[in-house]
Scaffold this motif. Structure first.
Motif, PDB file in Angstrom:
ATOM      1  N   VAL A  39     101.335  60.965 -44.195  1.00  0.00           N
ATOM      2  CA  VAL A  39     101.022  62.388 -44.345  1.00  0.00           C
ATOM      3  C   VAL A  39     102.096  63.009 -45.239  1.00  0.00           C
ATOM      4  N   PHE A  40     101.648  63.667 -46.312  1.00  0.00           N
ATOM      5  CA  PHE A  40     102.581  64.190 -47.310  1.00  0.00           C
ATOM      6  C   PHE A  40     102.940  65.642 -47.024  1.00  0.00           C
ATOM      7  N   GLN A  41     104.118  66.027 -47.527  1.00  0.00           N
ATOM      8  CA  GLN A  41     104.559  67.406 -47.311  1.00  0.00           C
ATOM      9  C   GLN A  41     103.555  68.402 -47.899  1.00  0.00           C
ATOM     10  N   HIS A  42     103.054  68.084 -49.092  1.00  0.00           N
ATOM     11  CA  HIS A  42     102.115  69.015 -49.722  1.00  0.00           C
ATOM     12  C   HIS A  42     100.681  68.527 -49.549  1.00  0.00           C
ATOM     13  N   TYR A  43     100.399  67.900 -48.448  1.00  0.00           N
ATOM     14  CA  TYR A  43      99.063  67.525 -47.973  1.00  0.00           C
ATOM     15  C   TYR A  43      98.370  66.433 -48.788  1.00  0.00           C
ATOM     16  N   ALA A  44      98.424  66.575 -50.151  1.00  0.00           N
ATOM     17  CA  ALA A  44      97.763  65.607 -51.028  1.00  0.00           C
ATOM     18  C   ALA A  44      96.304  65.388 -50.649  1.00  0.00           C
ATOM     19  N   LEU A  45      95.631  66.458 -50.254  1.00  0.00           N
ATOM     20  CA  LEU A  45      94.189  66.344 -50.005  1.00  0.00           C
ATOM     21  C   LEU A  45      93.482  66.239 -51.356  1.00  0.00           C
ATOM     22  N   PHE A  46      92.352  65.514 -51.365  1.00  0.00           N
ATOM     23  CA  PHE A  46      91.589  65.403 -52.603  1.00  0.00           C
ATOM     24  C   PHE A  46      90.829  66.707 -52.789  1.00  0.00           C
ATOM     25  N   ARG A  47      91.216  67.453 -53.834  1.00  0.00           N
ATOM     26  CA  ARG A  47      90.694  68.815 -53.940  1.00  0.00           C
ATOM     27  C   ARG A  47      89.234  68.863 -54.364  1.00  0.00           C
ATOM     28  N   HIS A  48      88.730  67.750 -54.919  1.00  0.00           N
ATOM     29  CA  HIS A  48      87.339  67.755 -55.357  1.00  0.00           C
ATOM     30  C   HIS A  48      86.395  67.287 -54.260  1.00  0.00           C
ATOM     31  N   MET A  49      86.930  67.023 -53.063  1.00  0.00           N
ATOM     32  CA  MET A  49      86.086  66.577 -51.961  1.00  0.00           C
ATOM     33  C   MET A  49      86.129  67.601 -50.832  1.00  0.00           C
ATOM     34  N   THR A  50      85.029  67.661 -50.095  1.00  0.00           N
ATOM     35  CA  THR A  50      85.022  68.544 -48.936  1.00  0.00           C
ATOM     36  C   THR A  50      85.940  67.966 -47.861  1.00  0.00           C
ATOM     37  N   VAL A  51      86.212  68.771 -46.858  1.00  0.00           N
ATOM     38  CA  VAL A  51      87.021  68.337 -45.732  1.00  0.00           C
ATOM     39  C   VAL A  51      86.432  67.060 -45.128  1.00  0.00           C
ATOM     40  N   PHE A  52      85.118  67.059 -44.987  1.00  0.00           N
ATOM     41  CA  PHE A  52      84.448  65.903 -44.401  1.00  0.00           C
ATOM     42  C   PHE A  52      84.691  64.650 -45.250  1.00  0.00           C
ATOM     43  N   ASP A  53      84.475  64.788 -46.563  1.00  0.00           N
ATOM     44  CA  ASP A  53      84.637  63.634 -47.451  1.00  0.00           C
ATOM     45  C   ASP A  53      86.084  63.161 -47.499  1.00  0.00           C
ATOM     46  N   ASN A  54      87.008  64.106 -47.413  1.00  0.00           N
ATOM     47  CA  ASN A  54      88.420  63.727 -47.366  1.00  0.00           C
ATOM     48  C   ASN A  54      88.704  62.824 -46.175  1.00  0.00           C
ATOM     49  N   VAL A  55      88.216  63.232 -45.011  1.00  0.00           N
ATOM     50  CA  VAL A  55      88.487  62.460 -43.802  1.00  0.00           C
ATOM     51  C   VAL A  55      87.748  61.122 -43.847  1.00  0.00           C
ATOM     52  N   ALA A  56      86.557  61.141 -44.465  1.00  0.00           N
ATOM     53  CA  ALA A  56      85.751  59.918 -44.517  1.00  0.00           C
ATOM     54  C   ALA A  56      86.255  58.931 -45.571  1.00  0.00           C
ATOM     55  N   PHE A  57      87.143  59.400 -46.465  1.00  0.00           N
ATOM     56  CA  PHE A  57      87.564  58.594 -47.617  1.00  0.00           C
ATOM     57  C   PHE A  57      87.999  57.175 -47.242  1.00  0.00           C
TER      58      PHE A  57
END
Lengths: 276, 359
Positions: free
Chosen positions: B79-97
């Motif tokens: 888990v990164f300090q600045h989240y590093a979430l994939f901004r082009h994916m929805t929350v669901f797709d991020n978790v499913a990645f």
């Protein structure tokens, strides 16, 4: 409608100014093309624009422009990646070199490329025995168009890449994604809109390019004549109406293609949640 | 899963980030790597994750040498300090990645993936955000999604790099408590990096204090706070008063003043240059101008809110001292600004003098 709460007001004036400016600079000259071409009857017009030599030139111009833009998209992305992600000696120099095709007079580029790729040129003498001829062939057109279109993809992709943290790739790897998967699912979707913009600009520039191509193309009828050359040829024969007719077709095809690419771009942006 | 690091060295150019670090992380514990910025804690975490390669040394995951394994093979959640979430994916797709990236043979059916993601989103209490994009979430929500994403692949270890560093104070406190609860539920071996001593003491089972690429002390929050092993640990954990002086009998002589203490046998020798520490609540104030026991100081400010009164004082050479007294004691003393008093420690920790011990 609710009162606007924007910090900078002025939708009305800016839209008005935009439209006026666009009309003066872009629409008016284009309209005159259509006006001039309308001197022809429909069948005359069709005869001019569907002459075999002209049709061959459309194929060459648009085919080579699309190919050149595609090649530039691939290598431009690689160049941008290299410049953003790595540090190496001479990086600033390479960065500056990329803009050179913008600054060079196109005729100079054409002459230089021709000298290189001619049968006795530095590169041409090595390709000749392999049966590959570049100068005075359609391939030469491609080389010239790749050359002049190079900066576009690099310059559009570069800022987006700089904005993209390495952390995203690290996150993907920690989640078990392979290198290919990371590129395909994490990097590419974010880069695609910028990549498409660069592709569009490179394509548009290539379609309109004249100076560098005519030197290396050899301008053999039916084989290596580009459409802008067809227009110039007609102008030199004082066939103004014919020239504008061909120009009109070129305009329409270009516009349709640009519209298509822009639509594609809007679609990718919407799919990735950027226009919210 | 247990993690062991053995004799890890890492340099960046001339800077030594890690200098012979050896550590054991037992299974199921939540460990904090605590230290000031530049102490090497993040580098150590990244080496454990495989995001960075050590110059020398080993990382053992469950006893197996993982030094040559790549990130994706280590099964660590990061888990990164600045989240590093994939901004082009929805929350669901991020978790499913992570679930969708598995090789085809190991991949679950889409329906099963949906079920799992749903369950994870419920675990982080954000299932109502499944269709949103990261840019539409608050910082705290993003970090919880990042955690759900890391947990999706069922990692054997969870590594968190300053997970609350980018959040504001209130959200931070909330998330801390929530992380602790989550850990108590899942019992996954977790290491988190922080420079915030309060965060480390409050959340972790065990705290590892790092300074200049070395480990200063390891212990439970209680241990490291009550019995700091080095001057650095003493000054890093909480407010502290520092006195420079020389050993004099059982106490410490600072200029003309003698601080009573209890220098143990085997400690610094008589006359040795030392640093002595006392926490604000381990100092008492005596109203007296007579030179005798205690350190001379002048009251510069008294702050009384809450159960205790905090008194700030200035030493004769401009040193800053802080004393915490009960309100009753402070009222009984009736201190005024500028008044000359003496400080008497009830507990004094004495360390041999060290150049640049991080104070």
């Amino acid at each position: 409608m609710a009162r606007s709460t924007r910090v900078l007001p002025g939708f009305g004036p800016t839209l008005g100014l935009t439209l006026t400016w666009l009309s003066l600079i872009v629409l008016l000259p284009l309209a005159s093309v259509f006006l001039k071409a309308s001197n022809l009857s429909l069948s005359e017009f069709w005869n001019v624009v569907s002459a075999p030599r002209v049709v061959a030139s459309y194929k060459l111009s648009f085919g080579m422009s699309l190919s050149a833009a595609a090649i530039n998209a691939v290598f431009g992305l690689m160049l941008a990646w290299c410049l953003v992600r790595y540090r190496f000696p001479g990086k600033r120099l390479v960065d500056a070199l990329i803009d050179l095709p913008f600054a060079l007079p196109t005729a100079v580029a054409g002459i230089a490329l021709t000298a290189l790729y001619a049968k006795n040129g530095w590169i041409g003498q090595w390709l000749e025995p392999l049966g590959i001829q570049v100068a005075f062939k359609p391939l030469g057109v491609l080389v010239a168009l790749v050359f002049i279109g190079l900066p576009f993809v690099v310059r559009t992709v570069q800022p987006v890449l700089e904005d993209l943290d390495v952390e995203h790739e690290e996150a993907a790897a920690s989640l078990g994604a392979g290198r290919g998967q990371t590129f395909r699912y994490v990097l590419l979707p974010v880069l695609l809109p910028a990549l498409l913009t660069g592709f569009t600009l490179a394509f548009a520039r290539a379609v309109g390019e004249y100076g560098s191509v005519i030197f290396i193309a050899g301008n053999i009828p039916m084989i290596s004549e580009i459409t802008p050359l067809m227009i110039i040829t007609k102008l030199e024969q004082y066939d103004y109406v014919g020239a504008t007719a061909v120009a009109e077709v070129m305009l329409l095809i270009s516009f349709a293609l640009l519209l298509l690419i822009n639509g594609l771009q809007a679609w990718t942006a919407r799919r990735t949640g950027r226009d919210r | 899963m247990s993690i062991q690091v053995r004799n890890i060295f890492k340099r960046f150019g001339a800077f030594t980030a890690l200098d012979d670090v050896t550590l054991d992380f037992p299974t199921g514990e939540l460990v904090a790597l605590l230290g000031p910025s530049g102490c090497g804690k993040t580098t150590l975490l990244r080496i454990i994750a495989g995001l960075e390669k050590a110059d020398a040394g080993q990382v053992l995951l469950e006893g197996d040498d993982a030094s040559d394994k790549r990130v994706r093979e280590r099964q660590v959640g990061f888990v990164f300090q600045h989240y590093a979430l994939f901004r082009h994916m929805t929350v669901f797709d991020n978790v499913a990645f992570g679930l969708r990236m598995k090789p085809r043979k190991q991949r679950h059916a889409e329906q099963e993936i949906r079920k799992r993601v749903q369950r994870l989103l419920e675990l982080v209490q954000l299932d109502w955000l499944a269709g949103r994009f990261p840019s539409q979430l608050s910082g705290g929500q993003r970090q919880r999604i990042a955690l759900a994403r890391a947990l999706a692949v069922e990692p054997r270890v969870l590594l968190l790099d300053e997970p609350f560093g980018a959040l504001d104070a209130k959200v931070r406190k909330e998330l801390r408590r929530w992380l602790r609860q989550l850990h108590d539920e899942l019992h996954i071996t977790s290491i988190f990096v922080t420079h915030d001593q309060e965060e480390a003491l409050e959340v972790a089972d065990r705290v590892v204090l790092m300074h200049k690429g070395r480990i200063e002390q390891i212990g439970t929050p209680e241990e490291v706070y009550r019995q700091p092993g080095t001057p650095f640990v003493y000054s890093f954990l909480g407010a502290v008063n520092l006195f420079h002086g020389r050993v004099d009998g059982e106490g410490v002589r600072v200029g003309g003043d003698l601080l009573p203490g209890s220098a143990q046998a085997g400690g610094p020798a008589e006359g040795a240059r030392v640093m002595a520490f006392a926490r604000p609540y381990e100092l008492d104030i005596v109203v007296s101008e007579e030179p005798g026991d205690g350190m001379a100081a002048k009251v510069s400010r008294a702050l009384s809110f809450g159960v205790t009164t905090r008194i700030e004082l200035e030493g004769l050479e401009g040193q800053h001292y802080e004393v915490e007294l009960t309100r009753e004691r402070a009222e009984a003393l009736g201190l005024t600004v500028g008044q000359a008093v003496r400080l008497v420690p009830s507990n004094l920790r004495i360390f041999e003098y060290e150049e640049g011990a991080g104070i």
